[in-house]
Design a protein around this motif. Structure first.
Motif: not given
Length: 307
Positions: A189-212
């Motif tokens: 997958h050209p987009e999903q498979g290339s996610l990096t730690q920075r990409d994950l951190d960006d999403r964790k910083a979003e208001g919608w992120f919920d680990p539950e």
């Protein structure tokens, strides 16, 4: 910072930048939001919006302003894939359409990409299809948005493969292991498979992120699959954000079980509708989602140059 400014017939100015100033980020987000209110969905993807802040390797921003220096259009080019052509997205403010600004942005993306371009038309609106033809681009990918109601959710209990258990994501502790499984599950997958730690951190910083709402399947202490859900509170939508199964753990019903677990979680939040995105040519996945009650709602189309 690279800053190349072109004056086009005195009617508009195009600036190509490698990084945006904070005020420029605000202006672009405002433009994207006002266009989304008119069009029904953002013309720039979540990833594109996250890439507005800070310098990103391979990412260039194209700002189109009128003669009064008011921002009327925005384009983004990402040239980080070593194989695929650069990918672009662009948008013109609804009140300023029909004046050639879209064509100017498209031509700027073509020039910046060396006329080797892939570009998204989110929602597949007729005007976007026409502009793609004018720019000499051909359709080659369809990404479907599918939806199903959650208020009548009546799915069979999820059946996990032997030895597999499910827990929720632990930010920080699970980052590296999840990124590795995600890369393996979406190597194609050209987009999903290339996610990096920075990409994950960006999403964790979003208001919608919920680990539950981020479920991990484990076997013998290793992650073998996951279902990350997302809630669009302003739209009353729950999203099957991404479901992945590690190679070698596929074929045992784990993906379906994880999808069911996530849908039940979204229903428990009182959301009336669930949505997801899937490539139209991924027939096995489309079939699974249809059996789970999903139907096509709309489609995003990607066009590309022939070369």
């Amino acid at each position: 910072m690279s800053d190349v400014v072109n004056d086009v017939s005195g009617q508009r100015r195009i600036a190509v930048l490698e990084e945006l100033a904070p005020q420029q980020v605000e202006d672009v987000l405002r433009l994207i939001g006002e266009a989304a209110a008119e069009d029904g969905q953002p013309a720039v993807s979540e990833q594109g919006r996250l890439q507005l802040k800070g310098r990103r390797t391979g990412v260039r921003h194209i700002l189109l302003s009128d003669a009064e220096k008011e921002l009327v259009g925005y384009g983004q080019l990402e040239d980080s894939d070593p194989v695929e052509a650069p990918a672009g997205e662009f948008v013109v403010h609804p009140a300023r359409r029909g004046r050639g600004h879209g064509r100017a942005l498209g031509n700027a993306l073509l020039a910046e990409s060396g006329k080797r371009l892939r570009v998204w038309a989110h929602g597949g609106h007729p005007a976007a299809r026409h502009l793609a033809q004018v720019l000499g681009l051909s359709l080659f990918r369809e990404l479907r948005q599918m939806r199903r109601p959650l208020n009548d959710l009546s799915l069979a209990d999820p059946v996990l493969p032997e030895g597999v258990s499910v827990r929720t994501f632990r930010p920080g502790d699970d980052d590296a292991a999840w990124l590795a499984v995600n890369a393996a599950a979406f190597a194609h997958h050209p987009e999903q498979g290339s996610l990096t730690q920075r990409d994950l951190d960006d999403r964790k910083a979003e208001g919608w992120f919920d680990p539950e709402g981020f479920f991990l399947a484990e076997k013998a202490g290793e992650i073998v699959g996951f279902h990350w859900t997302k809630i669009h509170a302003d739209q009353g939508l729950g999203e099957v954000y991404v479901v992945g199964v590690r190679p070698g753990a596929q074929g045992g019903g784990l993906g379906k079980a994880l999808t069911t677990i996530g849908l039940r979680h979204l229903a428990d939040q009182g959301l009336p509708t669930a949505m997801l995105y899937v490539d139209a040519d991924n027939l096995p996945a489309v079939s699974v989602y249809e059996r789970l009650g999903f139907a096509t709602h709309e489609a995003d189309l990607m066009y590309r140059t022939e070369s």
